[in-house]
Design a protein around this motif. Structure first.
Motif, PDB file in Angstrom:
ATOM      1  N   PHE B  26     -15.805  -2.263  -2.591  1.00 19.16           N
ATOM      2  CA  PHE B  26     -15.206  -2.940  -1.434  1.00 19.16           C
ATOM      3  C   PHE B  26     -14.378  -4.150  -1.881  1.00 19.16           C
ATOM      4  O   PHE B  26     -13.272  -4.386  -1.396  1.00 19.16           O
ATOM      5  CB  PHE B  26     -16.282  -3.351  -0.420  1.00 19.16           C
ATOM      6  CG  PHE B  26     -17.096  -2.184   0.088  1.00 19.16           C
ATOM      7  CD1 PHE B  26     -16.583  -0.895   0.108  1.00 19.16           C
ATOM      8  CD2 PHE B  26     -18.406  -2.370   0.556  1.00 19.16           C
ATOM      9  CE1 PHE B  26     -17.335   0.187   0.555  1.00 19.16           C
ATOM     10  CE2 PHE B  26     -19.169  -1.307   1.018  1.00 19.16           C
ATOM     11  CZ  PHE B  26     -18.635  -0.022   1.008  1.00 19.16           C
ATOM     12  N   ARG B  27     -14.916  -4.909  -2.832  1.00 21.72           N
ATOM     13  CA  ARG B  27     -14.161  -6.050  -3.335  1.00 21.72           C
ATOM     14  C   ARG B  27     -12.873  -5.588  -4.018  1.00 21.72           C
ATOM     15  O   ARG B  27     -11.800  -6.159  -3.820  1.00 21.72           O
ATOM     16  CB  ARG B  27     -15.009  -6.855  -4.320  1.00 21.72           C
ATOM     17  CG  ARG B  27     -14.337  -8.144  -4.785  1.00 21.72           C
ATOM     18  CD  ARG B  27     -15.239  -8.950  -5.701  1.00 21.72           C
ATOM     19  NE  ARG B  27     -15.720  -8.129  -6.816  1.00 21.72           N
ATOM     20  CZ  ARG B  27     -16.676  -8.487  -7.660  1.00 21.72           C
ATOM     21  NH1 ARG B  27     -17.289  -9.638  -7.515  1.00 21.72           N
ATOM     22  NH2 ARG B  27     -17.037  -7.691  -8.644  1.00 21.72           N
ATOM     23  N   ALA B  32      -6.987  -5.054  -3.863  1.00 29.93           N
ATOM     24  CA  ALA B  32      -5.813  -4.171  -3.945  1.00 29.93           C
ATOM     25  C   ALA B  32      -5.003  -4.178  -2.650  1.00 29.93           C
ATOM     26  O   ALA B  32      -4.021  -3.446  -2.533  1.00 29.93           O
ATOM     27  CB  ALA B  32      -6.254  -2.752  -4.292  1.00 29.93           C
ATOM     28  N   GLY B  33      -5.441  -4.974  -1.666  1.00 27.39           N
ATOM     29  CA  GLY B  33      -4.646  -5.109  -0.445  1.00 27.39           C
ATOM     30  C   GLY B  33      -5.115  -4.260   0.730  1.00 27.39           C
ATOM     31  O   GLY B  33      -4.486  -4.254   1.792  1.00 27.39           O
ATOM     32  N   VAL B  34      -6.212  -3.539   0.547  1.00 24.93           N
ATOM     33  CA  VAL B  34      -6.757  -2.751   1.660  1.00 24.93           C
ATOM     34  C   VAL B  34      -7.429  -3.713   2.646  1.00 24.93           C
ATOM     35  O   VAL B  34      -8.055  -4.693   2.251  1.00 24.93           O
ATOM     36  CB  VAL B  34      -7.778  -1.719   1.135  1.00 24.93           C
ATOM     37  CG1 VAL B  34      -8.504  -1.014   2.286  1.00 24.93           C
ATOM     38  CG2 VAL B  34      -7.076  -0.707   0.231  1.00 24.93           C
ATOM     39  N   ASP B  35      -7.284  -3.399   3.916  1.00 26.39           N
ATOM     40  CA  ASP B  35      -7.872  -4.258   4.949  1.00 26.39           C
ATOM     41  C   ASP B  35      -9.342  -3.854   5.164  1.00 26.39           C
ATOM     42  O   ASP B  35      -9.632  -2.870   5.838  1.00 26.39           O
ATOM     43  CB  ASP B  35      -7.051  -4.088   6.237  1.00 26.39           C
ATOM     44  CG  ASP B  35      -7.449  -5.110   7.305  1.00 26.39           C
ATOM     45  OD1 ASP B  35      -8.370  -5.928   7.048  1.00 26.39           O
ATOM     46  OD2 ASP B  35      -6.837  -5.081   8.380  1.00 26.39           O
ATOM     47  N   VAL B  36     -10.243  -4.611   4.557  1.00 25.90           N
ATOM     48  CA  VAL B  36     -11.677  -4.366   4.766  1.00 25.90           C
ATOM     49  C   VAL B  36     -12.058  -5.176   6.008  1.00 25.90           C
ATOM     50  O   VAL B  36     -12.205  -6.395   5.943  1.00 25.90           O
ATOM     51  CB  VAL B  36     -12.510  -4.809   3.551  1.00 25.90           C
ATOM     52  CG1 VAL B  36     -13.998  -4.520   3.780  1.00 25.90           C
ATOM     53  CG2 VAL B  36     -12.016  -4.117   2.278  1.00 25.90           C
ATOM     54  N   VAL B  37     -12.165  -4.482   7.138  1.00 22.62           N
ATOM     55  CA  VAL B  37     -12.338  -5.241   8.389  1.00 22.62           C
ATOM     56  C   VAL B  37     -13.771  -5.744   8.563  1.00 22.62           C
ATOM     57  O   VAL B  37     -13.995  -6.844   9.056  1.00 22.62           O
ATOM     58  CB  VAL B  37     -11.883  -4.432   9.635  1.00 22.62           C
ATOM     59  CG1 VAL B  37     -10.368  -4.295   9.620  1.00 22.62           C
ATOM     60  CG2 VAL B  37     -12.546  -3.073   9.710  1.00 22.62           C
ATOM     61  N   GLN B  38     -14.748  -4.942   8.127  1.00 25.52           N
ATOM     62  CA  GLN B  38     -16.138  -5.367   8.254  1.00 25.52           C
ATOM     63  C   GLN B  38     -16.939  -4.923   7.034  1.00 25.52           C
ATOM     64  O   GLN B  38     -16.626  -3.918   6.396  1.00 25.52           O
ATOM     65  CB  GLN B  38     -16.789  -4.733   9.495  1.00 25.52           C
ATOM     66  CG  GLN B  38     -16.222  -5.195  10.822  1.00 25.52           C
ATOM     67  CD  GLN B  38     -16.886  -4.492  12.001  1.00 25.52           C
ATOM     68  OE1 GLN B  38     -17.207  -3.299  11.922  1.00 25.52           O
ATOM     69  NE2 GLN B  38     -17.074  -5.240  13.096  1.00 25.52           N
ATOM     70  N   ALA B 154      -7.754   9.888  -1.182  1.00 20.47           N
ATOM     71  CA  ALA B 154      -7.072   9.833  -2.483  1.00 20.47           C
ATOM     72  C   ALA B 154      -6.141   8.626  -2.558  1.00 20.47           C
ATOM     73  O   ALA B 154      -6.046   7.955  -3.586  1.00 20.47           O
ATOM     74  CB  ALA B 154      -6.298  11.126  -2.721  1.00 20.47           C
ATOM     75  N   THR B 155      -5.446   8.337  -1.461  1.00 20.89           N
ATOM     76  CA  THR B 155      -4.565   7.164  -1.419  1.00 20.89           C
ATOM     77  C   THR B 155      -5.366   5.886  -1.650  1.00 20.89           C
ATOM     78  O   THR B 155      -4.976   5.003  -2.419  1.00 20.89           O
ATOM     79  CB  THR B 155      -3.847   7.090  -0.054  1.00 20.89           C
ATOM     80  OG1 THR B 155      -3.121   8.293   0.124  1.00 20.89           O
ATOM     81  CG2 THR B 155      -2.889   5.915  -0.016  1.00 20.89           C
ATOM     82  N   LEU B 156      -6.490   5.820  -0.984  1.00 19.42           N
ATOM     83  CA  LEU B 156      -7.391   4.678  -1.127  1.00 19.42           C
ATOM     84  C   LEU B 156      -7.855   4.551  -2.586  1.00 19.42           C
ATOM     85  O   LEU B 156      -7.815   3.474  -3.182  1.00 19.42           O
ATOM     86  CB  LEU B 156      -8.585   4.925  -0.204  1.00 19.42           C
ATOM     87  CG  LEU B 156      -9.357   3.755   0.379  1.00 19.42           C
ATOM     88  CD1 LEU B 156      -8.440   2.768   1.080  1.00 19.42           C
ATOM     89  CD2 LEU B 156     -10.406   4.294   1.364  1.00 19.42           C
ATOM     90  N   ALA B 157      -8.262   5.666  -3.160  1.00 21.39           N
ATOM     91  CA  ALA B 157      -8.776   5.662  -4.534  1.00 21.39           C
ATOM     92  C   ALA B 157      -7.695   5.222  -5.512  1.00 21.39           C
ATOM     93  O   ALA B 157      -7.956   4.456  -6.452  1.00 21.39           O
ATOM     94  CB  ALA B 157      -9.300   7.047  -4.899  1.00 21.39           C
ATOM     95  N   ARG B 158      -6.465   5.690  -5.283  1.00 21.40           N
ATOM     96  CA  ARG B 158      -5.373   5.344  -6.210  1.00 21.40           C
ATOM     97  C   ARG B 158      -5.021   3.871  -6.182  1.00 21.40           C
ATOM     98  O   ARG B 158      -4.369   3.366  -7.091  1.00 21.40           O
ATOM     99  CB  ARG B 158      -4.127   6.193  -5.909  1.00 21.40           C
ATOM    100  CG  ARG B 158      -4.217   7.578  -6.515  1.00 21.40           C
ATOM    101  CD  ARG B 158      -2.897   8.329  -6.491  1.00 21.40           C
ATOM    102  NE  ARG B 158      -3.178   9.758  -6.389  1.00 21.40           N
ATOM    103  CZ  ARG B 158      -3.132  10.454  -5.256  1.00 21.40           C
ATOM    104  NH1 ARG B 158      -2.777   9.872  -4.115  1.00 21.40           N
ATOM    105  NH2 ARG B 158      -3.447  11.730  -5.257  1.00 21.40           N
ATOM    106  N   LYS B 159      -5.431   3.187  -5.122  1.00 22.85           N
ATOM    107  CA  LYS B 159      -5.176   1.741  -5.064  1.00 22.85           C
ATOM    108  C   LYS B 159      -6.019   0.974  -6.081  1.00 22.85           C
ATOM    109  O   LYS B 159      -5.684  -0.132  -6.475  1.00 22.85           O
ATOM    110  CB  LYS B 159      -5.450   1.202  -3.666  1.00 22.85           C
ATOM    111  CG  LYS B 159      -4.391   1.635  -2.650  1.00 22.85           C
ATOM    112  CD  LYS B 159      -4.639   1.022  -1.291  1.00 22.85           C
ATOM    113  CE  LYS B 159      -3.653   1.561  -0.267  1.00 22.85           C
ATOM    114  NZ  LYS B 159      -2.289   1.032  -0.448  1.00 22.85           N
ATOM    115  N   ILE B 160      -7.142   1.568  -6.499  1.00 26.85           N
ATOM    116  CA  ILE B 160      -7.998   0.848  -7.468  1.00 26.85           C
ATOM    117  C   ILE B 160      -8.181   1.583  -8.790  1.00 26.85           C
ATOM    118  O   ILE B 160      -8.604   0.984  -9.770  1.00 26.85           O
ATOM    119  CB  ILE B 160      -9.399   0.519  -6.877  1.00 26.85           C
ATOM    120  CG1 ILE B 160     -10.088   1.774  -6.319  1.00 26.85           C
ATOM    121  CG2 ILE B 160      -9.286  -0.554  -5.798  1.00 26.85           C
ATOM    122  CD1 ILE B 160     -11.537   1.512  -5.881  1.00 26.85           C
ATOM    123  N   SER B 161      -7.871   2.875  -8.847  1.00 22.25           N
ATOM    124  CA  SER B 161      -8.149   3.650 -10.057  1.00 22.25           C
ATOM    125  C   SER B 161      -6.943   4.449 -10.515  1.00 22.25           C
ATOM    126  O   SER B 161      -6.167   4.952  -9.690  1.00 22.25           O
ATOM    127  CB  SER B 161      -9.316   4.618  -9.796  1.00 22.25           C
ATOM    128  OG  SER B 161      -9.402   5.563 -10.855  1.00 22.25           O
TER     129      SER B 161
END
Lengths: 268, 268
Positions: B26-27, B32-38, B154-161
């Protein structure tokens, strides 16, 4: 005292061998400012290649050896060390210090009526001349049969390593066995696990980062207990599930069972 | 198309859990700019700590959950995932995508009459929230029951890996088993070898650089054969000598014998 001081400041060595250990150690010493006067190898091309990296004279005959060096370091295959050392001393004065780089061989390799300075200069690492290596991290285990020789070898070792230790032949035998066994164990286990992934059409290198972190965590934290998994928890259901998944792979099954049993014994 | 584009550019997630995996993932996504809302955790303090690292709202009740997020990522202990997921969906609209981070559990965790988007977002690593971790090197294994969900994960994963893979539940089970086994094997073997050195009054950390290089060499060169040692050479004299040195250590002896036998079988 003046002589001793001179020796420690400006050590002159002859390097014997041109293999993986010889290349890393002699080149490393030369880079650290040690005067590598000669590199000996039976193979002329090998002698020349390594000598040029050390700004040394390449030699292929023991009759050409410089008899005035402070240390003669023998870095050749384990099985050949004793015979070579006994041949070498016939070309050198009685007080010449001879040291070998081998973990599995005792310090006393020379059959002689007079007591001769002998020593060990054993770098605890697996070397490959094609791979870069940060020598500073590598433990060097020193042994010698007189104080001056021990000091000289330790001074030499400290020029390339931040981890220098006096270890006698008996203890060195234990370290060497633990080292060789651990290398073989880890190699074999990983090749079995990696092959299991290939057999299931998966890229085994997916495991690389996990294995790196597992090792790093273990070495950072030892002796803290880093063991986890179903065997430690006594989770028989998961163990049975794993064994059924592994059943097509006899080696992996045997390793899984032996290691699971040992972990369960340790934590029960 | 417009909606899909919007989602891939600005993904809003709710993170569930506050343990080792949750903290790193989550961190990492937030950085990486993802909006972690909660961030949800039953423990208020844990929820607050991780939420503050993610600039998210901490929640401890599912009744407070934001029902408009694009993905709900469940990173809690394996055994609790299914029950939690089925409780979670009662608070969410039918089209909400739920993904878990667990290697050992199949993708389909929800008992529902309607087909609901479900997925897996499994980072193949051993995490410890107290240790730094370069997420970019870590493989993330993705699975989903529809194309849009798969693309989103996959898009989410590519933001960190830099290592993102679609892997189905069956193959993931094999990877997870190989991963868990390898971790346990390596941990157990090393703790046995390190303890052997301690028992012989030697500092086990002398082996650290050798083990690091052994692993690095293996992973760099696999599938090339890096096995060496007396078992591969069929050197029975050295094997017998090693066994006699090890005889005071029953675990080490058993490992030595099993692995020696397997290596000999492989190379004979």
């Amino acid at each position: 005292m003046a002589t001793q001081k001179k020796i420690l400041d400006n050590i002159r060595i002859v390097g014997i061998g041109s293999g993986n250990v010889a290349t890393h150690i002699f080149r490393g010493l030369a880079i650290a400012g040690v005067d590598v006067v000669q590199v000996y190898s039976r193979n002329h091309r090998s002698a020349e290649q390594l000598a040029s990296l050390c700004q040394a004279q390449p030699i292929t005959q023991l009759s050409e050896i410089d008899t005035g060096a402070d240390v003669y370091i023998i870095a050749i295959v384990d099985d050949a060390v004793k015979e070579f050392a006994n041949q070498l001393i016939t070309h050198l004065p009685d007080q010449a210090l001879i040291a070998h780089t081998t973990g599995s061989i005792e310090m006393q390799v020379i059959n002689s009526d007079v007591v001769r300075p002998q020593g060990v200069f054993y770098p605890l690492q697996t070397f490959d001349k094609m791979r870069d290596m940060d020598l500073y991290q590598i433990p060097i285990l020193i042994e010698a049969n007189d104080l001056d020789s021990g000091q000289l070898l330790a001074t030499l070792a400290r020029k390339i390593s931040g981890s220098v230790h006096y270890i006698d032949s008996k203890k060195r035998q234990h370290i060497h066995l633990a080292a060789v066994s651990s290398c073989n164990f880890v190699n074999h286990l990983l090749s079995t696990a990696y092959k299991y992934l290939e057999d299931n059409d998966l890229d085994p290198h997916l495991l690389d980062p996990l294995m790196q972190e597992t090792l790093k965590k273990f070495t950072d934290r030892y002796p803290a207990d880093t063991q986890t998994g179903p065997a430690k928890r006594g989770d028989l259901g998961t163990i049975a599930k794993h064994e059924s998944l592994l059943q097509s792979n006899a080696e992996m099954t045997e390793l899984y069972q032996v290691i699971t049993k040992q972990i369960r014994n340790r934590y029960s």
